[in-house]
Write a protein that holds these residues in place. Structure first.
Motif, short mmCIF file in Angstrom:
data_model
loop_
_atom_site.label_atom_id
_atom_site.label_comp_id
_atom_site.label_asym_id
_atom_site.label_seq_id
_atom_site.Cartn_x
_atom_site.Cartn_y
_atom_site.Cartn_z
N HIS A 16 21.18 24.00 -45.04
CA HIS A 16 20.75 25.33 -44.63
C HIS A 16 19.65 25.85 -45.55
CE1 HIS A 16 24.77 26.43 -42.45
NE2 HIS A 16 23.95 25.75 -41.69
N GLY A 17 18.72 26.57 -44.99
CA GLY A 17 17.70 27.28 -45.74
C GLY A 17 17.28 28.51 -44.96
N ASN B 259 19.02 30.56 -42.28
CA ASN B 259 20.34 30.86 -42.84
C ASN B 259 20.18 31.49 -44.23
OD1 ASN B 259 20.48 28.36 -41.04
ND2 ASN B 259 22.63 28.92 -41.17
N PHE B 260 20.58 32.76 -44.34
CA PHE B 260 20.50 33.44 -45.64
C PHE B 260 21.79 33.31 -46.43
CE2 PHE B 260 17.06 35.16 -43.18
CZ PHE B 260 16.03 35.29 -44.11
#
Length: 353
Positions: A155-156, A233-234
């Motif tokens: 995720h990033g 995605n935080f």
């Protein structure tokens, strides 16, 4: 006995080309970066500043008899053309991933190398990631019993990286960029035929290529895997989550933070007490009683026989088999094509792969 030194020429001296030169091969005993070529003159100049010979054309690099190995680190759409030219020039070839956009293109490369003495290997470098080798240890050695469910995620929150990775014709998108790694790891670990695939691709950022995806893959041996790549995605979910018949394992990140919780089979544990859950009570979702489970540390990562370039030299010298086999790479490409098909049709695809 003196070890032979192999000179390597890099085609494409951008981020990955320089990464090979400055990190992977910085102190290698037998593979030495000799020269570079890039269609961008500024990158050729950087190559010269880094201490390597710079070529004014790819053909001049391929025709240099001092170069033994060619590394292809260009955008994905030209990998096939360069690989076949390099093979025809008598060079061993290392290609960055994804090796090609379509499986048919890889088959063309393998046909070109079939009756030669050259070695063609794809740099599926994340087979050596410690987080993966840790979960592979858990899977192979039944640390939580028989694993029946695996989740693998990256995720990033920075969107699709770079420039050409936004373009479909160049082989952009996150399935081809990161998905190829996660799928390669999965198939390297789970030794079973795939029976079905379902996938959903994300286009939330408005690009012509996917900015993320989810796919559910079912295997003949009963394992089901959820693979996910996200660039919006935080808050990140764990890198790995695995369920087995005797416990659960989580690997939180690339730093290998995580744990295993295993069932204490030899202890008669008291039944869990009901807990208040929102506006109701539940015993089903209550945590096990203290004596029912034990929490232990993650095991050490398993060790593959050799690092990538050590293995390349061993294969060239006919001492060992490749750790990244071309038929395995081809299988991953075919799986990605099925994922694209499933997402387009919005249906489960039954396969035997």
């Amino acid at each position: 006995m003196t070890e032979k030194v192999y000179n390597l020429g890099i085609v494409g001296y951008g981020g990955m080309g320089r990464y090979h030169a400055h990190y992977i091969l910085k102190d290698h005993r037998q593979v030495k970066v000799y020269g570079v070529y890039d269609i961008n003159p500024n990158r050729n100049k950087i190559g010269m500043e880094d201490g390597y010979k710079s070529y004014d054309s790819m053909d001049n690099l391929l025709n240099d008899k001092l170069i033994n190995i060619v590394l292809i680190a260009t955008p994905n759409d030209v990998h096939k053309e360069i690989a076949i030219k390099a093979i025809a020039a008598g060079k061993h070839v290392v290609c960055e991933k994804p090796v090609t956009i379509k499986s048919e293109e890889l088959i063309e490369i393998l046909d070109a190398v079939k009756n030669t003495d050259q070695v063609f290997m794809v740099h599926q470098n994340r087979r050596w990631d410690k987080d993966f080798l840790t979960i592979k240890n858990i899977y192979d050695n039944r640390k939580i019993g028989e694993v029946f469910h695996v989740e693998s995620r990256v995720h990033g929150a920075n969107g699709i990286p770079g420039d050409w990775r936004h373009l479909k014709e160049k082989g952009g998108g996150m399935l081809l960029d990161w998905g190829v790694h996660l799928l390669d790891q999965l198939l390297f670990m789970v030794n079973s035929n795939i029976t079905s695939v379902y996938a959903d691709l994300s286009y939330i950022l408005g690009n012509e290529v996917d900015d993320g995806f989810q796919t559910i893959i079912a295997f003949e041996n009963g394992v089901r895997a959820l693979i996910e790549v996200g660039t919006t995605n935080f808050i990140n979910l764990p890198r790995w989550y695995a369920k087995g018949t005797e416990g659960t394992a989580v690997v939180e990140n690339w730093s290998n933070n995580g744990k295993i919780v295993i069932q204490n089979k030899d202890i008669v544990a008291t039944a869990p007490k009901p807990i208040k859950a929102g506006q109701g009570f539940t015993k089903t979702m209550a945590s096990p009683s203290e004596e029912a489970t034990t929490t232990i540390s993650l095991p050490e990562p398993i060790q593959l026989d050799e690092l990538f370039y050590d293995n390349l030299v061993s294969v060239i010298e006919n001492r060992k088999k490749p750790i990244v086999k071309n038929e395995e790479v081809l299988r991953v490409l075919k799986l990605m094509e099925i994922i694209f098909e499933s997402a387009k049709k919005n249906e489960i695809i039954k396969v035997s792969l």
